[in-house]
Scaffold this motif. Structure first.
Motif, PDB file in Angstrom:
ATOM      1  N   ALA A   1      14.927  17.005 -10.597  1.00 13.05           N
ATOM      2  CA  ALA A   1      15.756  18.187 -10.848  1.00 13.05           C
ATOM      3  C   ALA A   1      16.509  18.028 -12.164  1.00 13.05           C
ATOM      4  CB  ALA A   1      16.729  18.388  -9.699  1.00 13.05           C
ATOM      5  N   LYS A   2      16.998  16.813 -12.426  1.00 21.06           N
ATOM      6  CA  LYS A   2      17.715  16.561 -13.686  1.00 21.06           C
ATOM      7  C   LYS A   2      16.773  16.746 -14.868  1.00 21.06           C
ATOM      8  CE  LYS A   2      21.047  13.103 -12.068  1.00 21.06           C
ATOM      9  NZ  LYS A   2      21.241  11.642 -12.006  1.00 21.06           N
TER      10      LYS A   2
ATOM     11  N   ASN B   1      13.885  18.453 -14.984  1.00 20.50           N
ATOM     12  CA  ASN B   1      13.476  19.856 -15.120  1.00 20.50           C
ATOM     13  C   ASN B   1      14.567  20.669 -15.781  1.00 20.50           C
ATOM     14  OD1 ASN B   1      11.116  19.258 -13.904  1.00 20.50           O
ATOM     15  ND2 ASN B   1      11.645  20.109 -11.905  1.00 20.50           N
ATOM     16  N   ASP B   2      15.807  20.368 -15.393  1.00 18.02           N
ATOM     17  CA  ASP B   2      16.930  21.128 -15.907  1.00 18.02           C
ATOM     18  C   ASP B   2      17.100  20.899 -17.401  1.00 18.02           C
ATOM     19  OD1 ASP B   2      19.021  22.878 -14.777  1.00 18.02           O
ATOM     20  OD2 ASP B   2      20.296  21.505 -15.908  1.00 18.02           O
TER      21      ASP B   2
ATOM     22  N   LYS C   1      20.887  31.329 -10.657  1.00 21.23           N
ATOM     23  CA  LYS C   1      20.646  30.679  -9.369  1.00 21.23           C
ATOM     24  C   LYS C   1      21.727  31.081  -8.396  1.00 21.23           C
ATOM     25  CE  LYS C   1      18.888  26.586 -11.715  1.00 21.23           C
ATOM     26  NZ  LYS C   1      19.527  26.489 -13.021  1.00 21.23           N
ATOM     27  N   LYS C   2      21.402  30.927  -7.123  1.00 14.15           N
ATOM     28  CA  LYS C   2      22.391  31.231  -6.100  1.00 14.15           C
ATOM     29  C   LYS C   2      22.620  30.002  -5.241  1.00 14.15           C
ATOM     30  CE  LYS C   2      22.322  36.171  -5.387  1.00 14.15           C
ATOM     31  NZ  LYS C   2      22.219  37.240  -4.409  1.00 14.15           N
ATOM     32  N   ILE C   3      23.906  29.692  -5.021  1.00 10.46           N
ATOM     33  CA  ILE C   3      24.256  28.600  -4.123  1.00 10.46           C
ATOM     34  C   ILE C   3      24.981  29.201  -2.944  1.00 10.46           C
ATOM     35  CG2 ILE C   3      25.546  26.457  -3.855  1.00 10.46           C
ATOM     36  CD1 ILE C   3      25.310  26.074  -6.831  1.00 10.46           C
ATOM     37  N   PHE C   4      24.376  29.093  -1.791  1.00 12.76           N
ATOM     38  CA  PHE C   4      24.960  29.668  -0.580  1.00 12.76           C
ATOM     39  C   PHE C   4      25.421  31.106  -0.844  1.00 12.76           C
ATOM     40  CE2 PHE C   4      25.536  25.047   0.055  1.00 12.76           C
ATOM     41  CZ  PHE C   4      24.730  24.922   1.183  1.00 12.76           C
ATOM     42  N   GLY C   5      24.571  31.875  -1.539  1.00 15.10           N
ATOM     43  CA  GLY C   5      24.840  33.286  -1.748  1.00 15.10           C
ATOM     44  C   GLY C   5      25.648  33.594  -3.001  1.00 15.10           C
TER      45      GLY C   5
ATOM     46  N   ILE D   1      25.188  31.653  -9.775  1.00 17.28           N
ATOM     47  CA  ILE D   1      25.752  30.754 -10.783  1.00 17.28           C
ATOM     48  C   ILE D   1      24.854  30.749 -12.006  1.00 17.28           C
ATOM     49  CG2 ILE D   1      26.934  29.176  -9.192  1.00 17.28           C
ATOM     50  CD1 ILE D   1      24.310  27.381  -9.846  1.00 17.28           C
TER      51      ILE D   1
END
Lengths: 115, 255
Positions: free
Chosen positions: B234-235, B237-238, B247-251, B254
């Motif tokens: 993930a690091k 790719n980012d 992106k969405k974190i728990f709805g 961000i």
């Protein structure tokens, strides 16, 4: 950044990682509060009241408990996934835990801001 | 000197028995009968209805894995002298019993097969072999030795509760074995394959797998490595992706 692992693209990782991140926040708060307690050594109601009086400390305490509740939510969700196979029953049990944690959050906020 | 050994063995023949029962045996063993499997073979001479699997009798094939005094292990490399008596033998837990100590390992191998335990490489086949540096080869140590006896997976409560969804320690260690293989080209696909909340993340690190592995391997470390690798990826790719979508974190949106 690791933050993308908390998105819906990673349904397993985001739960696992959230539990660890909340644990880190809780650990930081506990270390901090132990240091503060060692320095200030509050004794009696007035001292404890003063200890929790600064707004930043109340916010930090609230953050700690939000992390604790999230941590608990994730843990209970894990346990339910392991042991409760009926999806409807699992959903009801999860909702029950959710409501209880929200109630605790309101209760905590009431305590912190009505001292 | 008397060499009498007492056993208590799980018996179940679905054609005859309504439910399983424990049968007591006592048998005089010869001096050369050192291993539990030797004892079982003597018992079989006495009672040929007693059913178990065995093959290589030297800890390589993994056929005779069973629950020995409450702990999974291989009968052929377990010394009788090290066991408390009566020696209580049961089939490995968590899998359907076919008969006596023989379990149906279909679920175990289904889970194993689901991680595609073979090299995936789309490059044209070289004339001789796909070469690896000694350092890359060393990364497979502690994983390739797995004999698929099932001792680890069937001692894992997460597998007992979700055998159809959780891959289990043996399967996950093989997933990691191919993820770590420098010749394999399907790392992303393999990591993606383990992303659902059940396949990898039912592991709660209780380490029964490490405790029982007859080859002294560490499936738990392999599982931890897969999780670490996911974070590393993930690091990477980012940092390589400059056009990130929101992106969405728990709805919550961000980025």
């Amino acid at each position: 950044m690791v933050i993308q692992l908390l998105t819906r693209k990673y349904p397993g990782m985001r739960l696992w990682l959230s539990q660890r991140l909340t644990a880190l926040v809780m650990a930081a708060y506990i270390i901090g509060i132990l240091i503060l307690l060692a320095i200030t050594q509050p004794s009696g109601h007035a001292a404890w009241h003063g200890f929790f009086a600064p707004i930043w400390f109340r916010i930090a305490t609230l953050v700690f408990f939000v992390c604790l509740f999230m941590h608990a939510w994730l843990g209970v969700a894990d346990v339910l996934k392991d042991y409760v196979f009926n999806k409807t029953l699992r959903a009801y049990m999860q909702i029950g835990v959710d409501l209880l944690l929200v109630l605790y959050l309101f209760w905590l906020s009431f305590i912190l801001w009505n001292m | 000197m008397s060499n009498l050994v007492k056993f208590q063995i799980y018996r179940f023949n679905p054609d005859v028995d309504k439910k399983p029962y424990m049968q007591d045996y006592s048998i005089e063993l010869n001096d050369e009968d050192n291993m539990l499997l030797d004892g079982l073979m003597r018992l079989k001479e006495q009672d040929d209805t007693l059913t178990m699997r065995k093959s290589c009798r030297e800890g390589v094939c993994g056929s005779d894995s069973m629950n020995i005094n409450g702990k999974n292990g291989l009968a052929c490399i377990t010394k009788i002298a090290d066991l408390e008596q009566p020696i209580v033998l049961r089939p490995m837990p968590g899998l359907p019993v076919i008969r006596d100590l023989v379990v149906d390992m279909t679920q175990f191998f289904d889970a194993y097969n689901s991680v595609k335990p073979y090299l995936i490489n789309d490059n044209p086949l070289p004339e001789a072999e796909r070469l690896q540096s000694p350092e890359d080869r060393a990364k497979l140590d502690g994983m390739y030795e797995c004999i698929l006896c099932g001792a680890c997976t069937t001692s894992c409560p997460s597998f007992w509760w979700n055998p159809d969804k959780f891959v289990g320690p043996a399967g996950l260690m093989q997933a990691n074995r191919f993820i770590m293989d420098s010749r394999d080209q399907a790392t992303e696909e393999r990591l993606e394959n383990l992303e659902d909340p059940y396949r990898l993340y039912r592991c709660h690190n209780i380490m029964n797998c490490v405790e029982v592995c007859p080859k002294k391997l560490n499936p738990n470390a392999a599982i931890a490595n897969i999780k670490d690798l996911k974070i590393e990826r993930a690091k990477e790719n980012d940092s390589s992706d400059s056009t990130k979508p929101a992106k969405k974190i728990f709805g919550i949106t961000i980025g």
